[in-house]
Design an enzyme around this catalytic site. Structure first.
Site, PDB file in Angstrom:
ATOM      1  N   LYS A 107       5.130  -0.161   3.159  1.00  0.00           N
ATOM      2  CA  LYS A 107       3.929  -0.331   3.946  1.00  0.00           C
ATOM      3  C   LYS A 107       3.294   0.900   4.605  1.00  0.00           C
ATOM      4  CE  LYS A 107       1.434  -2.960   7.338  1.00  0.00           C
ATOM      5  NZ  LYS A 107       1.494  -4.071   8.196  1.00  0.00           N
ATOM      6  N   LYS A 119       2.286  -2.002  -0.111  1.00  0.00           N
ATOM      7  CA  LYS A 119       1.028  -2.272   0.419  1.00  0.00           C
ATOM      8  C   LYS A 119       0.533  -1.088   0.917  1.00  0.00           C
ATOM      9  CE  LYS A 119      -0.611  -4.548   4.347  1.00  0.00           C
ATOM     10  NZ  LYS A 119      -0.217  -5.068   5.736  1.00  0.00           N
TER      11      LYS A 119
END
Ligand code: PBG
Length: 327
Positions: A194, A247
């Site tokens: 992330k 992400k």
């Protein structure tokens, strides 16, 4: 002209193109984010995310019904609590907003698959993803509250937990507490790679989770890095993650490809709020064809190696797939 190979033969009409598609998508691989606001009755449009709504606890089942009507069977839940404090205590409260939402959904739709985002930023009054020590997020203290939060979600009936905080060791901490309490069968989807991304802007205004000072660069990944994503995935695999995630999605297709090649675990990608908002804004300005850009963007994420996708377009995409416009 003597040409033995004519790739155009397989592009000649829709039937042959559909036959030869290399990337296949299914509504089963789509996950829809649902925002539940403890202080709300009914629904309220999210300004930062045109076309998306906040749902009150009284209407969270409506969000599920909309998903089911479109052919979407999986959601990820985000909570907006009535109360915030320095340690985010309402994140693990038995009667917290997410816990209540899970029970409401499961009572009416036991088959609907509920994943929960496990993070502190919506619950802390400073908006950081963990417990502060001065102006730093204390990794190890945060593990305890993340584990408690994940456990409370599972006790309320969540099917899967998805830690998005980026603390070191959180997957192991969550696996340990779930196993201790007998939830050995509950999977963990780790937000493994992330990035500290500007693409989360609209989400933070939708979830009321922007940090009140500083940024998240001390715990989320540097967008310059590629090998570090592999390292994060390796650690999550060791710690017992069942699904890995990259992400954001569109600006990180290379990372999705490398991580999905390197690991046998299912790979999720999160097409985040900024990606959605950009398409919406360009479409509203009349600059692009929203439907086709939505389809092509989602498709590229699967082509890069993702097996599943979290997206604000899940319902529209499920219908596009069912119509055969993609996948
Ligand atoms: C919580 C969390 C965030 C997102 C998902 N979980 C925000 C953040 O890390 O700041 C972003 C999702 C999106 O932008 O759609 N930490």
């Amino acid at each position: 002209m003597e040409l033995i190979q004519r790739p155009r033969r397989l592009r000649g009409n829709d039937a042959v193109r559909r036959l030869c598609r290399e990337t296949r998508m299914s509504p089963d691989s789509l996950i829809y984010p649902i925002f539940v606001d403890e202080t709300l009755q009914g629904t309220r449009p999210i300004e930062a995310l045109p076309g998306q709504n906040h749902y009150g606890l009284d209407s969270v089942c409506l969000a599920v019904e909309e998903c089911l009507a479109a052919g979407v069977h999986h959601c990820i839940l985000f909570g907006l609590p009535a109360h915030k404090d320095a340690v985010g205590s309402s994140a693990w409260a038995e009667d917290g907003v997410v816990q209540k939402a899970i029970r409401a959904i499961k009572e009416k739709y036991p088959e609907f698959y509920v994943i929960t985002d496990v993070c502190m930023c919506e619950y802390t009054d400073h908006g950081h993803c963990g417990i502060l020590c001065g102006h730093e997020v204390d990794n190890d203290k945060t593990l305890e509250v993340l584990a408690k939060t994940a456990l409370s979600h599972v006790q309320a009936g969540a099917d899967m937990v998805a830690p998005s905080d980026m603390m070191d060791g959180r997957v192991a901490a969550i696996r340990a507490i779930l196993d201790e309490h007998g939830y050995t069968a509950t999977p963990i989807m780790a937000y493994s790679a992330k990035y500290a991304s500007a693409f989360y802007g609209p989400f933070r205004s939708a979830a009321g989770s922007a940090p009140s000072f500083g940024d998240r660069k001390g715990y989320q990944m540097d967008p310059h890095n590629r090998k570090e994503a592999l390292k994060e995935c390796a650690l999550d695999v060791e710690e017992g993650a069942d699904i890995l995630m990259v992400k954001p999605a569109l600006s990180y297709l290379d990372v999705i490809r490398e991580c999905s090649d390197a690991y046998d675990l299912p790979m999720c990608a999160y097409s985040v709020s900024g990606e959605y908002a950009m398409i919406k804004a360009a479409a509203a300005a009349g600059l692009i064809n929203e439907y086709r850009i939505m389809c092509e963007s989602a498709l590229s994420v699967f082509r890069a190696g993702a097996n599943m996708l979290i997206t604000y377009y899940a319902k529209e995409l499920a219908q596009a797939i069912q119509k055969g416009d993609i996948g």
